[in-house]
Design a protein around this motif. Structure first.
Motif, mmCIF file in Angstrom:
data_model
loop_
_atom_site.group_PDB
_atom_site.id
_atom_site.type_symbol
_atom_site.label_atom_id
_atom_site.label_comp_id
_atom_site.label_asym_id
_atom_site.label_seq_id
_atom_site.Cartn_x
_atom_site.Cartn_y
_atom_site.Cartn_z
ATOM 1 N N ASP A 54 -18.658 -70.742 33.897
ATOM 2 C CA ASP A 54 -17.177 -70.094 33.580
ATOM 3 C C ASP A 54 -16.753 -69.291 34.776
ATOM 4 O OD1 ASP A 54 -17.991 -69.749 30.086
ATOM 5 O OD2 ASP A 54 -17.053 -71.586 31.255
ATOM 6 N N ASP A 55 -17.125 -68.862 35.821
ATOM 7 C CA ASP A 55 -16.703 -68.162 36.814
ATOM 8 C C ASP A 55 -15.635 -68.891 37.602
ATOM 9 O OD1 ASP A 55 -19.246 -66.050 38.352
ATOM 10 O OD2 ASP A 55 -18.121 -65.872 36.711
ATOM 11 N N LYS A 56 -14.571 -68.403 37.996
ATOM 12 C CA LYS A 56 -13.531 -69.150 38.941
ATOM 13 C C LYS A 56 -13.736 -68.370 40.318
ATOM 14 C CE LYS A 56 -9.507 -70.264 37.274
ATOM 15 N NZ LYS A 56 -8.122 -69.972 37.152
ATOM 16 N N GLY A 57 -13.965 -69.442 41.143
ATOM 17 C CA GLY A 57 -13.920 -68.944 42.492
ATOM 18 C C GLY A 57 -12.591 -69.234 42.992
ATOM 19 N N SER A 58 -11.937 -68.314 44.012
ATOM 20 C CA SER A 58 -10.407 -68.572 44.539
ATOM 21 C C SER A 58 -10.459 -67.871 45.828
ATOM 22 C CB SER A 58 -9.397 -67.985 43.547
ATOM 23 O OG SER A 58 -9.559 -66.492 43.473
ATOM 24 N N ASN A 59 -9.567 -68.746 46.782
ATOM 25 C CA ASN A 59 -9.481 -68.243 48.091
ATOM 26 C C ASN A 59 -8.084 -68.955 48.572
ATOM 27 O OD1 ASN A 59 -9.708 -66.981 50.483
ATOM 28 N ND2 ASN A 59 -11.360 -68.257 51.252
ATOM 29 N N LYS A 60 -7.471 -68.364 49.344
ATOM 30 C CA LYS A 60 -6.315 -69.102 50.225
ATOM 31 C C LYS A 60 -5.438 -70.115 49.022
ATOM 32 C CE LYS A 60 -8.685 -69.176 54.470
ATOM 33 N NZ LYS A 60 -9.475 -69.993 55.661
ATOM 34 N N GLY A 61 -5.399 -69.971 47.847
ATOM 35 C CA GLY A 61 -4.607 -70.611 47.036
ATOM 36 C C GLY A 61 -5.269 -71.804 46.377
ATOM 37 N N PHE A 62 -6.585 -71.834 46.972
ATOM 38 C CA PHE A 62 -7.533 -72.893 46.341
ATOM 39 C C PHE A 62 -8.287 -72.174 45.107
ATOM 40 C CE2 PHE A 62 -7.610 -76.479 49.184
ATOM 41 C CZ PHE A 62 -6.914 -75.860 50.259
ATOM 42 N N GLU A 63 -8.618 -72.912 44.218
ATOM 43 C CA GLU A 63 -9.498 -72.431 42.864
ATOM 44 C C GLU A 63 -10.555 -73.347 42.505
ATOM 45 O OE1 GLU A 63 -6.171 -69.490 40.537
ATOM 46 O OE2 GLU A 63 -6.712 -71.647 39.717
ATOM 47 N N ALA A 64 -11.499 -73.138 41.800
ATOM 48 C CA ALA A 64 -12.444 -73.792 41.196
ATOM 49 C C ALA A 64 -13.134 -73.249 40.211
ATOM 50 C CB ALA A 64 -13.439 -74.782 42.234
ATOM 51 N N THR A 65 -13.478 -73.718 38.956
ATOM 52 C CA THR A 65 -14.073 -73.315 37.943
ATOM 53 C C THR A 65 -15.496 -73.905 37.716
ATOM 54 O OG1 THR A 65 -11.875 -72.550 37.088
ATOM 55 C CG2 THR A 65 -14.036 -72.590 35.565
ATOM 56 N N TYR A 66 -16.270 -73.021 37.467
ATOM 57 C CA TYR A 66 -17.848 -73.390 37.341
ATOM 58 C C TYR A 66 -17.755 -73.850 35.853
ATOM 59 C CZ TYR A 66 -23.032 -73.125 37.621
ATOM 60 O OH TYR A 66 -24.344 -73.442 37.570
ATOM 61 N N ARG A 67 -17.976 -75.242 35.477
ATOM 62 C CA ARG A 67 -18.050 -75.839 34.159
ATOM 63 C C ARG A 67 -19.402 -76.475 33.884
ATOM 64 N NH1 ARG A 67 -13.691 -73.511 31.866
ATOM 65 N NH2 ARG A 67 -11.698 -74.219 32.691
ATOM 66 N N LYS A 68 -20.064 -75.407 33.317
ATOM 67 C CA LYS A 68 -21.659 -76.083 32.821
ATOM 68 C C LYS A 68 -21.461 -77.058 31.934
ATOM 69 C CE LYS A 68 -25.936 -74.002 31.807
ATOM 70 N NZ LYS A 68 -26.355 -75.064 30.520
ATOM 71 N N GLU A 69 -20.610 -77.202 30.980
ATOM 72 C CA GLU A 69 -20.649 -78.323 29.844
ATOM 73 C C GLU A 69 -20.383 -79.638 30.431
ATOM 74 O OE1 GLU A 69 -18.803 -75.725 30.149
ATOM 75 O OE2 GLU A 69 -16.646 -76.573 29.926
ATOM 76 N N THR A 70 -19.604 -79.871 31.558
ATOM 77 C CA THR A 70 -19.139 -81.094 32.365
ATOM 78 C C THR A 70 -19.843 -81.144 33.452
ATOM 79 O OG1 THR A 70 -17.322 -79.919 33.212
ATOM 80 C CG2 THR A 70 -17.147 -81.133 31.081
ATOM 81 N N THR A 71 -20.759 -79.974 33.815
ATOM 82 C CA THR A 71 -21.594 -79.893 35.488
ATOM 83 C C THR A 71 -20.360 -80.263 36.424
ATOM 84 O OG1 THR A 71 -22.434 -82.276 35.163
ATOM 85 C CG2 THR A 71 -23.781 -80.533 34.255
ATOM 86 N N SER A 72 -19.361 -79.586 36.302
ATOM 87 C CA SER A 72 -18.265 -79.908 37.514
ATOM 88 C C SER A 72 -17.939 -78.566 38.147
ATOM 89 C CB SER A 72 -17.230 -80.666 36.652
ATOM 90 O OG SER A 72 -16.572 -79.842 35.746
ATOM 91 N N PHE A 73 -17.186 -78.722 39.258
ATOM 92 C CA PHE A 73 -16.592 -77.805 40.097
ATOM 93 C C PHE A 73 -15.616 -78.262 40.680
ATOM 94 C CE2 PHE A 73 -16.678 -73.368 41.420
ATOM 95 C CZ PHE A 73 -16.932 -73.234 42.714
ATOM 96 N N HIS A 74 -14.695 -78.791 40.122
ATOM 97 C CA HIS A 74 -13.031 -79.154 40.821
ATOM 98 C C HIS A 74 -12.378 -78.402 41.660
ATOM 99 C CE1 HIS A 74 -14.722 -82.641 38.264
ATOM 100 N NE2 HIS A 74 -14.066 -82.263 37.247
ATOM 101 N N LEU A 75 -11.878 -78.869 42.785
ATOM 102 C CA LEU A 75 -11.255 -77.940 43.775
ATOM 103 C C LEU A 75 -9.849 -78.275 43.448
ATOM 104 C CD1 LEU A 75 -11.242 -75.820 45.929
ATOM 105 C CD2 LEU A 75 -11.063 -77.936 47.508
ATOM 106 N N GLU A 76 -8.758 -77.317 43.346
ATOM 107 C CA GLU A 76 -7.496 -77.353 42.892
ATOM 108 C C GLU A 76 -6.793 -76.548 43.978
ATOM 109 O OE1 GLU A 76 -7.432 -78.885 38.444
ATOM 110 O OE2 GLU A 76 -7.165 -76.776 38.700
#
Lengths: 114, 115
Positions: A54-76
């Protein structure tokens, strides 16, 4: 073993378009997750990271959220610029080893056109 | 601040010739050091890592070797290059167990073309 899967592209977008690069992972433990970016002719640099669910990383307008339930980390990013043209690598780090064992996805090439 | 340098930036070598790529890190002590290879259009492959002077671990058996003669120096070598050794070689460092756990800091890369 642990692995990272991401859409390989290439992805071509117009300036100011919305960007999503999908990334999913397989891990037996609780890895930290990363996005690295590689600009043409250069080495990789860290773009953002998340160390727990559930942590959200962000930098330079990019974001990604650590989704354990879906094992995903999509960049947006809401509005891409020409300067965002690069290769983006999703990665995970297995902290159970005695060194920083970082496993990379194959990379997604992004081209942003004016 | 910490910096990492690797050289040469570009190298064109004939098949069967030797190779030496060098990497040095400044501004940190006892880093973990890594050599990665990035083949054209593909992801990153970990070749070697080192957790200390003289300590080298190989991830993929091949005709390449690595050495760490000093704390902040990492060298990638080959006695006889193959065509398949062509690629973009990246040196990286990290500090295991720190607040930057899992983060790798990369050099500028060395592009090797074997003809």
């Amino acid at each position: 073993g642990d692995s990272v899967t991401q859409m390989e592209g290439p992805v071509t977008l117009s300036e100011e378009a919305f960007l999503t690069i999908n990334c999913t992972y397989t891990a037996t433990g609780y890895p930290s997750l990363f996005w690295y970016v590689q600009y043409p002719g250069e080495g990789l640099q860290l773009l953002l990271k998340a160390t727990k669910a559930d942590d959200k990383g962000s930098n330079k307008g990019f974001e990604a959220t650590y989704r354990k339930e879906t094992t995903s980390f999509h960049l947006e990013k809401g509005s891409v610029q020409v300067s965002d043209s690069a290769v983006y690598f999703c990665a995970l780090s297995d902290i159970r080893t005695s060194y920083d064992k970082v496993i990379f996805g194959p990379g997604t090439s992004l081209s942003v056109i004016p | 601040s910490q910096t990492i340098h690797q050289w040469p930036a570009t190298l064109v070598q004939p098949v069967g010739s030797p190779l030496s790529l060098e990497c040095t890190v400044e501004g940190t002590s006892n880093p973990n050091l890594y050599w990665y290879r990035q083949a054209a259009g593909r992801g990153l492959q970990l070749l070697f890592y080192s957790v200390g002077i003289g300590q080298i671990s190989s991830e993929v058996p091949q005709n390449l070797s690595a050495s760490r003669p000093q704390d902040r120096q990492f060298i990638l070598s080959s006695k006889k290059l193959l065509l398949s050794d062509s690629g973009f070689y990246l040196c990286a460092w990290s500090v295991w167990g720190s607040t930057y756990a899992g983060e790798l800091f990369f050099g500028e890369g060395s592009r090797l073309t074997v003809l």
